[in-house]
Design a protein around this motif. Sequence first.
Motif, PDB file in Angstrom:
ATOM      1  N   ALA A  80      -2.189   6.645  49.466  1.00 42.41           N
ATOM      2  CA  ALA A  80      -1.959   5.301  49.998  1.00 42.41           C
ATOM      3  C   ALA A  80      -0.861   5.301  51.054  1.00 42.41           C
ATOM      4  CB  ALA A  80      -1.604   4.346  48.859  1.00 42.41           C
ATOM      5  N   ALA A  81       0.237   6.007  50.776  1.00 45.57           N
ATOM      6  CA  ALA A  81       1.375   6.007  51.698  1.00 45.57           C
ATOM      7  C   ALA A  81       1.022   6.671  53.029  1.00 45.57           C
ATOM      8  CB  ALA A  81       2.565   6.721  51.055  1.00 45.57           C
ATOM      9  N   ILE A  82       0.411   7.836  52.983  1.00 45.41           N
ATOM     10  CA  ILE A  82       0.067   8.553  54.215  1.00 45.41           C
ATOM     11  C   ILE A  82      -1.019   7.818  54.996  1.00 45.41           C
ATOM     12  CG2 ILE A  82      -0.911  10.688  55.160  1.00 45.41           C
ATOM     13  CD1 ILE A  82       1.942  10.985  54.320  1.00 45.41           C
ATOM     14  N   TYR A  83      -1.980   7.232  54.291  1.00 46.98           N
ATOM     15  CA  TYR A  83      -3.065   6.515  54.987  1.00 46.98           C
ATOM     16  C   TYR A  83      -2.521   5.324  55.777  1.00 46.98           C
ATOM     17  CZ  TYR A  83      -7.383   4.045  55.960  1.00 46.98           C
ATOM     18  OH  TYR A  83      -8.420   3.409  56.607  1.00 46.98           O
ATOM     19  N   PHE A  84      -1.715   4.510  55.113  1.00 47.19           N
ATOM     20  CA  PHE A  84      -1.201   3.322  55.806  1.00 47.19           C
ATOM     21  C   PHE A  84      -0.177   3.701  56.874  1.00 47.19           C
ATOM     22  CE2 PHE A  84      -2.783   1.297  51.873  1.00 47.19           C
ATOM     23  CZ  PHE A  84      -3.639   0.379  52.471  1.00 47.19           C
ATOM     24  N   LEU A  85       0.533   4.800  56.689  1.00 47.49           N
ATOM     25  CA  LEU A  85       1.439   5.285  57.724  1.00 47.49           C
ATOM     26  C   LEU A  85       0.637   5.756  58.942  1.00 47.49           C
ATOM     27  CD1 LEU A  85       4.434   5.996  58.413  1.00 47.49           C
ATOM     28  CD2 LEU A  85       3.963   8.280  57.513  1.00 47.49           C
ATOM     29  N   ALA A  86      -0.429   6.495  58.685  1.00 48.21           N
ATOM     30  CA  ALA A  86      -1.254   7.010  59.779  1.00 48.21           C
ATOM     31  C   ALA A  86      -1.931   5.886  60.558  1.00 48.21           C
ATOM     32  CB  ALA A  86      -2.305   7.974  59.224  1.00 48.21           C
ATOM     33  N   VAL A  87      -2.455   4.911  59.834  1.00 51.65           N
ATOM     34  CA  VAL A  87      -3.176   3.808  60.489  1.00 51.65           C
ATOM     35  C   VAL A  87      -2.223   2.772  61.066  1.00 51.65           C
ATOM     36  CG1 VAL A  87      -4.782   1.894  60.117  1.00 51.65           C
ATOM     37  CG2 VAL A  87      -5.237   4.120  59.081  1.00 51.65           C
ATOM     38  N   GLY A  88      -1.209   2.397  60.280  1.00 49.28           N
ATOM     39  CA  GLY A  88      -0.333   1.298  60.686  1.00 49.28           C
ATOM     40  C   GLY A  88       0.755   1.685  61.666  1.00 49.28           C
ATOM     41  N   VAL A  89       1.332   2.871  61.518  1.00 46.58           N
ATOM     42  CA  VAL A  89       2.451   3.288  62.375  1.00 46.58           C
ATOM     43  C   VAL A  89       1.983   4.176  63.517  1.00 46.58           C
ATOM     44  CG1 VAL A  89       4.652   4.505  62.455  1.00 46.58           C
ATOM     45  CG2 VAL A  89       4.071   3.101  60.457  1.00 46.58           C
ATOM     46  N   PHE A  90       1.170   5.178  63.198  1.00 40.15           N
ATOM     47  CA  PHE A  90       0.753   6.129  64.222  1.00 40.15           C
ATOM     48  C   PHE A  90      -0.593   5.775  64.856  1.00 40.15           C
ATOM     49  CE2 PHE A  90       3.876   8.451  61.741  1.00 40.15           C
ATOM     50  CZ  PHE A  90       4.612   9.086  62.725  1.00 40.15           C
ATOM     51  N   LYS A  91      -1.196   4.677  64.416  1.00 43.02           N
ATOM     52  CA  LYS A  91      -2.413   4.136  65.025  1.00 43.02           C
ATOM     53  C   LYS A  91      -3.570   5.136  65.059  1.00 43.02           C
ATOM     54  CE  LYS A  91      -0.017   0.433  65.738  1.00 43.02           C
ATOM     55  NZ  LYS A  91      -0.183  -0.703  64.800  1.00 43.02           N
ATOM     56  N   LYS A  92      -3.686   5.905  63.991  1.00 42.63           N
ATOM     57  CA  LYS A  92      -4.819   6.810  63.870  1.00 42.63           C
ATOM     58  C   LYS A  92      -6.070   6.014  63.507  1.00 42.63           C
ATOM     59  CE  LYS A  92      -2.309  10.607  64.288  1.00 42.63           C
ATOM     60  NZ  LYS A  92      -2.482  11.576  65.401  1.00 42.63           N
ATOM     61  N   SER A  93      -7.222   6.550  63.848  1.00 43.01           N
ATOM     62  CA  SER A  93      -8.466   5.905  63.434  1.00 43.01           C
ATOM     63  C   SER A  93      -8.612   6.035  61.917  1.00 43.01           C
ATOM     64  CB  SER A  93      -9.661   6.565  64.122  1.00 43.01           C
ATOM     65  OG  SER A  93      -9.842   7.892  63.646  1.00 43.01           O
ATOM     66  N   PRO A  94      -9.320   5.111  61.277  1.00 48.05           N
ATOM     67  CA  PRO A  94      -9.492   5.208  59.819  1.00 48.05           C
ATOM     68  C   PRO A  94     -10.121   6.527  59.382  1.00 48.05           C
ATOM     69  CG  PRO A  94     -10.138   3.042  60.583  1.00 48.05           C
ATOM     70  CD  PRO A  94      -9.896   3.857  61.814  1.00 48.05           C
ATOM     71  N   GLN A  95     -11.076   7.057  60.184  1.00 52.21           N
ATOM     72  CA  GLN A  95     -11.701   8.326  59.827  1.00 52.21           C
ATOM     73  C   GLN A  95     -10.683   9.465  59.861  1.00 52.21           C
ATOM     74  OE1 GLN A  95     -12.698   6.197  62.321  1.00 52.21           O
ATOM     75  NE2 GLN A  95     -14.835   6.603  62.853  1.00 52.21           N
ATOM     76  N   ASP A  96      -9.917   9.541  60.937  1.00 54.49           N
ATOM     77  CA  ASP A  96      -8.895  10.573  61.078  1.00 54.49           C
ATOM     78  C   ASP A  96      -7.876  10.462  59.944  1.00 54.49           C
ATOM     79  OD1 ASP A  96      -7.047  12.447  61.875  1.00 54.49           O
ATOM     80  OD2 ASP A  96      -6.813  11.685  63.905  1.00 54.49           O
ATOM     81  N   ALA A  97      -7.457   9.221  59.660  1.00 54.85           N
ATOM     82  CA  ALA A  97      -6.467   8.990  58.607  1.00 54.85           C
ATOM     83  C   ALA A  97      -7.010   9.394  57.238  1.00 54.85           C
ATOM     84  CB  ALA A  97      -6.049   7.522  58.596  1.00 54.85           C
ATOM     85  N   ALA A  98      -8.290   9.105  56.987  1.00 53.33           N
ATOM     86  CA  ALA A  98      -8.892   9.443  55.696  1.00 53.33           C
ATOM     87  C   ALA A  98      -8.915  10.957  55.477  1.00 53.33           C
ATOM     88  CB  ALA A  98     -10.311   8.883  55.619  1.00 53.33           C
TER      89      ALA A  98
END
Length: 319
Positions: A80-98
């Motif tokens: 949960a922490a890394i996913y929301f950090l990747a999507v919310g802060v670093f603006k990664k795509s959901p696929q990349d973040a997953a």
Amino acid sequence: MTYVIVHALAPIFVIMLLGFMAGKTKMVDNKNVSLLNIFVMDFALPAALFSATVQTPWVGIVKQSPLILILVLAMWVTYAAIYFLAVGVFKKSPQDAAVLTLTVALPNYAALGLPILGSVLGEGPSTSLSVAVSIACGSVLLTPLCLLILEREKARQSGENTRSTMAMLPVLMWRSVKKPIVWGPLLGVILSAIGIHMPELLLSSIKPLGLSATAAALFLTGVILSARKLKINSMVIISSITKLLIQPAIAFVIVLALGLHGEVAITGVLMIALSAGFFGVVFGNRFGVQSPDAEAVLLISSVLCILSLPLFISLTSGL
């Protein structure tokens, strides 16, 4: 202890290096690995996971419930922490973040679990059972989260998903459960729970397929990496530190909070302290998702866990 860790990691690097060289020298087409991916994801890994879970006694699984709690909480919190950090802060795509978060959150139980745990607690039935339970936890209770996101984004790109994610959840869950990598270990757990024993002939028949799973997955990972360039950025550094230090620390805190001691406590922390697993990279490739960050974390954590694992082995010695 350093020798034991290096000895456990050596096959990983050798097999990945062989895959990397095969891709670089064009012995294998590193731009098109769909056939190898199908073999790994739909046949070899499901067979290995099914065999591990169906042969794990349900009574043994129930007795391992404190271990399951440690592993699941540590993996879910990290995911949960890394996913929301990747999507919310670093603006990664959901696929990349997953793909990235599955790589970070799911330790390499399959390749490193038995060598590391066996060297600390001694090899035996209880150690093998703990590793089998760890693999089942990751396969049944974590990988579907990644698959749900990948299936959701695939549906959106194809124009199927015109409703909210919650409205699409039953369809997405069904698509995920249909995949052998999910229903294989899940079926094994169910059969174990209801006391059905698989015929020895069936288990012997799929055993060679299961034995090839880890090697094939590592070789495939090497081939995939041969087509990329290693890139280090803030997301990679944060993810690597999370995998090597923060996630095992979370497991350690959970152990202390639950007042656990002995073998279960040591196993819970050390299983989480293993390097990142290859599932994320392989999953992403199956869906056509390339995550350079996940690939970098996989390599960095595999190297640096030589330093971080002794730290947590020392910390758990007093449990």
